[in-house]
Design an enzyme around this catalytic site. Structure first.
Site, PDB file in Angstrom:
ATOM      1  N   LYS A 126       4.208  21.376 -12.116  1.00 29.46           N
ATOM      2  CA  LYS A 126       3.606  21.103 -13.424  1.00 29.46           C
ATOM      3  C   LYS A 126       3.396  22.426 -14.134  1.00 29.46           C
ATOM      4  CE  LYS A 126       2.131  17.448 -15.689  1.00 29.46           C
ATOM      5  NZ  LYS A 126       2.525  16.027 -15.545  1.00 29.46           N
ATOM      6  N   ASP A 166       4.555  16.276 -21.362  1.00 27.42           N
ATOM      7  CA  ASP A 166       3.265  15.711 -20.940  1.00 27.42           C
ATOM      8  C   ASP A 166       2.418  15.770 -22.221  1.00 27.42           C
ATOM      9  OD1 ASP A 166       1.700  14.925 -18.292  1.00 27.42           O
ATOM     10  OD2 ASP A 166       0.313  16.165 -19.429  1.00 27.42           O
TER      11      ASP A 166
HETATM   12  P1  NDP Z   1       0.279  12.643 -25.861  1.00 27.87           P
HETATM   13  O1  NDP Z   1       0.019  14.038 -26.230  1.00 27.87           O
HETATM   14  O2  NDP Z   1       1.457  11.951 -26.423  1.00 27.87           O
HETATM   15  O3  NDP Z   1      -0.999  11.735 -26.194  1.00 27.87           O
HETATM   16  C1  NDP Z   1      -2.223  11.998 -25.634  1.00 27.87           C
HETATM   17  C2  NDP Z   1      -3.231  10.977 -26.150  1.00 27.87           C
HETATM   18  O4  NDP Z   1      -4.444  11.100 -25.435  1.00 27.87           O
HETATM   19  C3  NDP Z   1      -3.578  11.198 -27.613  1.00 27.87           C
HETATM   20  O5  NDP Z   1      -3.947   9.978 -28.199  1.00 27.87           O
HETATM   21  C4  NDP Z   1      -4.764  12.142 -27.508  1.00 27.87           C
HETATM   22  O6  NDP Z   1      -5.607  12.111 -28.642  1.00 27.87           O
HETATM   23  C5  NDP Z   1      -5.484  11.604 -26.293  1.00 27.87           C
HETATM   24  N1  NDP Z   1      -6.179  12.712 -25.621  1.00 27.87           N
HETATM   25  C6  NDP Z   1      -5.617  13.819 -25.087  1.00 27.87           C
HETATM   26  N2  NDP Z   1      -6.547  14.628 -24.580  1.00 27.87           N
HETATM   27  C7  NDP Z   1      -7.713  14.025 -24.796  1.00 27.87           C
HETATM   28  C8  NDP Z   1      -9.041  14.352 -24.484  1.00 27.87           C
HETATM   29  N3  NDP Z   1      -9.362  15.503 -23.862  1.00 27.87           N
HETATM   30  N4  NDP Z   1     -10.000  13.452 -24.831  1.00 27.87           N
HETATM   31  C9  NDP Z   1      -9.670  12.304 -25.456  1.00 27.87           C
HETATM   32  N5  NDP Z   1      -8.426  11.934 -25.778  1.00 27.87           N
HETATM   33  C10 NDP Z   1      -7.461  12.781 -25.452  1.00 27.87           C
HETATM   34  O7  NDP Z   1       0.321  12.622 -24.268  1.00 27.87           O
HETATM   35  P2  NDP Z   1       0.932  11.521 -23.290  1.00 27.87           P
HETATM   36  O8  NDP Z   1       0.771  10.174 -23.864  1.00 27.87           O
HETATM   37  O9  NDP Z   1       2.284  11.992 -22.892  1.00 27.87           O
HETATM   38  O10 NDP Z   1      -0.009  11.704 -22.013  1.00 27.87           O
HETATM   39  C11 NDP Z   1      -1.207  10.973 -21.840  1.00 27.87           C
HETATM   40  C12 NDP Z   1      -1.587  10.984 -20.364  1.00 27.87           C
HETATM   41  O11 NDP Z   1      -0.521  10.400 -19.608  1.00 27.87           O
HETATM   42  C13 NDP Z   1      -1.823  12.358 -19.740  1.00 27.87           C
HETATM   43  O12 NDP Z   1      -2.800  12.227 -18.733  1.00 27.87           O
HETATM   44  C14 NDP Z   1      -0.474  12.669 -19.083  1.00 27.87           C
HETATM   45  O13 NDP Z   1      -0.618  13.578 -18.029  1.00 27.87           O
HETATM   46  C15 NDP Z   1      -0.109  11.288 -18.567  1.00 27.87           C
HETATM   47  N6  NDP Z   1       1.305  11.064 -18.289  1.00 27.87           N
HETATM   48  C16 NDP Z   1       2.273  11.333 -19.212  1.00 27.87           C
HETATM   49  C17 NDP Z   1       3.603  11.077 -18.907  1.00 27.87           C
HETATM   50  C18 NDP Z   1       4.697  11.274 -19.905  1.00 27.87           C
HETATM   51  O14 NDP Z   1       5.846  10.956 -19.572  1.00 27.87           O
HETATM   52  N7  NDP Z   1       4.423  11.751 -21.112  1.00 27.87           N
HETATM   53  C19 NDP Z   1       4.004  10.588 -17.580  1.00 27.87           C
HETATM   54  C20 NDP Z   1       2.903  10.256 -16.705  1.00 27.87           C
HETATM   55  C21 NDP Z   1       1.605  10.522 -17.053  1.00 27.87           C
HETATM   56  P3  NDP Z   1      -5.393  13.196 -29.830  1.00 27.87           P
HETATM   57  O15 NDP Z   1      -4.162  12.754 -30.546  1.00 27.87           O
HETATM   58  O16 NDP Z   1      -6.638  13.099 -30.624  1.00 27.87           O
HETATM   59  O17 NDP Z   1      -5.240  14.509 -29.130  1.00 27.87           O
HETATM   60  O1  2IT Z   2       2.835  13.208 -15.274  1.00 24.74           O
HETATM   61  C1  2IT Z   2       4.050  12.935 -15.297  1.00 24.74           C
HETATM   62  O2  2IT Z   2       4.580  12.254 -14.427  1.00 24.74           O
HETATM   63  C2  2IT Z   2       4.847  13.442 -16.418  1.00 24.74           C
HETATM   64  N1  2IT Z   2       4.294  14.068 -17.333  1.00 24.74           N
HETATM   65  C3  2IT Z   2       6.339  13.243 -16.435  1.00 24.74           C
HETATM   66  C4  2IT Z   2       7.028  14.350 -15.702  1.00 24.74           C
HETATM   67  C5  2IT Z   2       8.534  14.357 -15.798  1.00 24.74           C
HETATM   68  O3  2IT Z   2       9.093  15.289 -15.208  1.00 24.74           O
HETATM   69  O4  2IT Z   2       9.143  13.488 -16.408  1.00 24.74           O
END
Ligand code: NDP
Ligand code: 2IT
Length: 445
Positions: A126, A166
């Protein structure tokens, strides 16, 4: 906790002082391992557990860039290459002001077991930065990404370490990162990053994969309980990549998502979230959730409490770590919630997990429930390696099959260890044993 595991845990805390999220992630896995170490003394003999907690390599670097006003800005960049027993290091990059070594290590540690659960040949890693893309122009984001890659490029590669997105890193950022990698190395090495655009080496379904995969996983959880999404009320926190695609697939599967959020608040929309409007506000305008409430008839901006005060059958935390605490878990269970499954990484606090499980709420841990994103990244690597590209339908079918397989692996493993129905233990044990067995086979490296 088992005495040997407690000693190892104390050692992790001492060696990684101040990294609370990392300690929390390690403890959560250790809590599932007591029976495993009893059945497999060979893991302790080869110090597998101690070794698995120590990243293979940790890189921290300066990221200087120039903002639109001509000021020099300095951020800190990270890449933690956690474990490569099963394949090249694989995992996303997070750009958020809260990023520090403890966050990157918790994410890399989780990623190692999650990636093992997919059954695909990927190790865990990561990275990210404390850079805050919010309020930055496209030009500033591009210059930041170029500077970040100017250091990162020497550490990554198709056979070494393959980053992706992420929080705060989506298609735009992956584009700028890939462009700079290509320029520095003079190689069109598609397999070095995943989450690329469809026109330049990306895979169908990667953008949707985490949210879609989460919905498929929950569908399996509901089916295992003789239920389905039909007519369920669902609450999804966040409104980013994972949340938006979870909402989309839940609606396709017959549920209604009645609330979502961002870091500024939450919105309740009893008619069901209007996805087109949400995407316009969050993806196109990069606006706030209040803009959605303002433009949607009947939608209300949450004034008090949190999104977890909205009653639901299924709750899907998809924003960030530790966003669902003990109070929230108690309120959810009291209001009749039956399933909590994690789209985000470690969104539920340990106390909340215990409360949910005691109340009989099914709990789907992130390392299983959100593995669809990284699994589809591995499918992207597979397509890049063979210079092929599959259709949306074929890729989505593979994703659905992978999520079904992870779901049954969690349950069969839990059964093997006399922990029926416990997805968290099932996921930890199945992920851990897969990595541990490979580490044993590869010797002391
Ligand atoms: P994005 O940046 O696309 O979206 C994040 C969302 O969560 C936004 O709505 C954001 O609000 C909110 N957010 C982020 N930080 C905070 C915080 N500290 N407090 C409150 N709200 C918060 O990220 P993703 O959707 O890609 O990721 C979301 C979660 O999913 C993370 O935990 C990530 O690690 C996990 N994840 C992501 C994957 C991926 O493929 N993208 C895969 C597996 C897990 P705002 O817009 O106001 O910042
Ligand atoms: O938390 C996760 O699994 C991710 N942000 C996706 C990682 C990836 O390599 O697609």
């Amino acid at each position: 906790m088992d005495a040997m595991l407690q000693d190892l845990f104390d050692d992790v805390v001492e060696r990684n002082a101040g990294e609370d999220e990392f300690h929390q992630a390690v403890r959560e896995v250790f809590d599932s391992l007591a029976l495993v170490v009893r059945r497999h003394p060979e893991y302790a003999e080869a110090s597998i557990i101690r070794r698995i907690c120590e990243p293979e390599r940790q890189i921290i670097f300066r990221v200087p860039w120039v903002d639109d006003a001509g000021e020099v800005r300095i951020n800190r960049g990270f890449r933690v290459e956690f474990n490569s027993a099963l394949g090249p290091f694989k995992g996303g990059l997070r750009f958020h002001p809260s990023v520090y070594l403890g966050i990157v290590k918790f994410l890399g540690f989780e990623q190692t077991f999650k990636n093992a659960l997919t059954g695909l040949p990927i190790g865990g890693g990561k990275g990210g930065s404390d850079f805050d893309p919010k309020g930055c122009s496209d030009g500033e984001v591009m210059r930041f990404c170029q500077s970040f890659m100017t250091e990162l490029y020497r550490h990554i590669g198709e056979y070494t370490d393959v980053p992706a997105g992420d929080t705060g890193v989506g298609g735009r950022e992956i584009g700028y990162l890939f462009g700079q990698y290509k320029r520095i190395t003079n190689r069109y090495e598609s397999g070095v990053l995943t989450g690329k655009g469809l026109g330049w080496g990306g895979s169908q379904v990667r953008t949707e994969a985490t949210g879609y995969g989460l919905a498929f996983f929950v569908q399996e959880m509901l089916t295992a309980d003789g239920a389905s999404f039909d007519g369920t009320r669902v609450v999804v926190s966040g409104s980013g990549n994972v949340a938006i695609h979870a909402i989309e697939k839940v609606h396709q599967l017959g549920g209604t998502v009645v609330a979502c959020s961002d870091s500024s608040g939450y919105v309740v929309d009893e008619q069901g979230i209007d996805l087109a409007l949400l995407r316009e506000v969050k993806e196109v305008e990069r606006g706030r959730i209040a803009d959605y409430a303002e433009r949607r008839d009947g939608a209300e901006l949450g004034r008090d409490g949190s999104i977890w005060d909205v009653s639901c059958d299924v709750a899907l935390p998809c924003a960030t770590q530790n966003e669902l605490d003990a109070d929230a878990a108690t309120r959810l269970a009291k209001a009749g919630c039956r399933v909590v499954a994690e789209g985000a990484n470690m969104p539920t606090t340990p106390e909340a997990v215990d409360l949910l499980q005691e109340a009989g709420v099914r709990y789907g841990p992130g390392k299983a429930a959100n593995a669809g994103g990284v699994a589809t990244s591995a499918l992207e690597m597979q397509q890049n390696a063979s210079r092929a590209s599959w259709t949306f339908e074929e890729t989505e079918e593979r994703l659905e099959r992978i999520m079904r397989d992870i779901h049954s692996l969690c349950l069969t493993t839990a059964d093997e260890y006399d922990l029926p129905g416990n997805y968290a233990d099932g996921a930890n044990i199945a992920g851990f044993t897969q990595v541990a067995d490979a580490m044993l086979a590869l010797g002391v490296v």
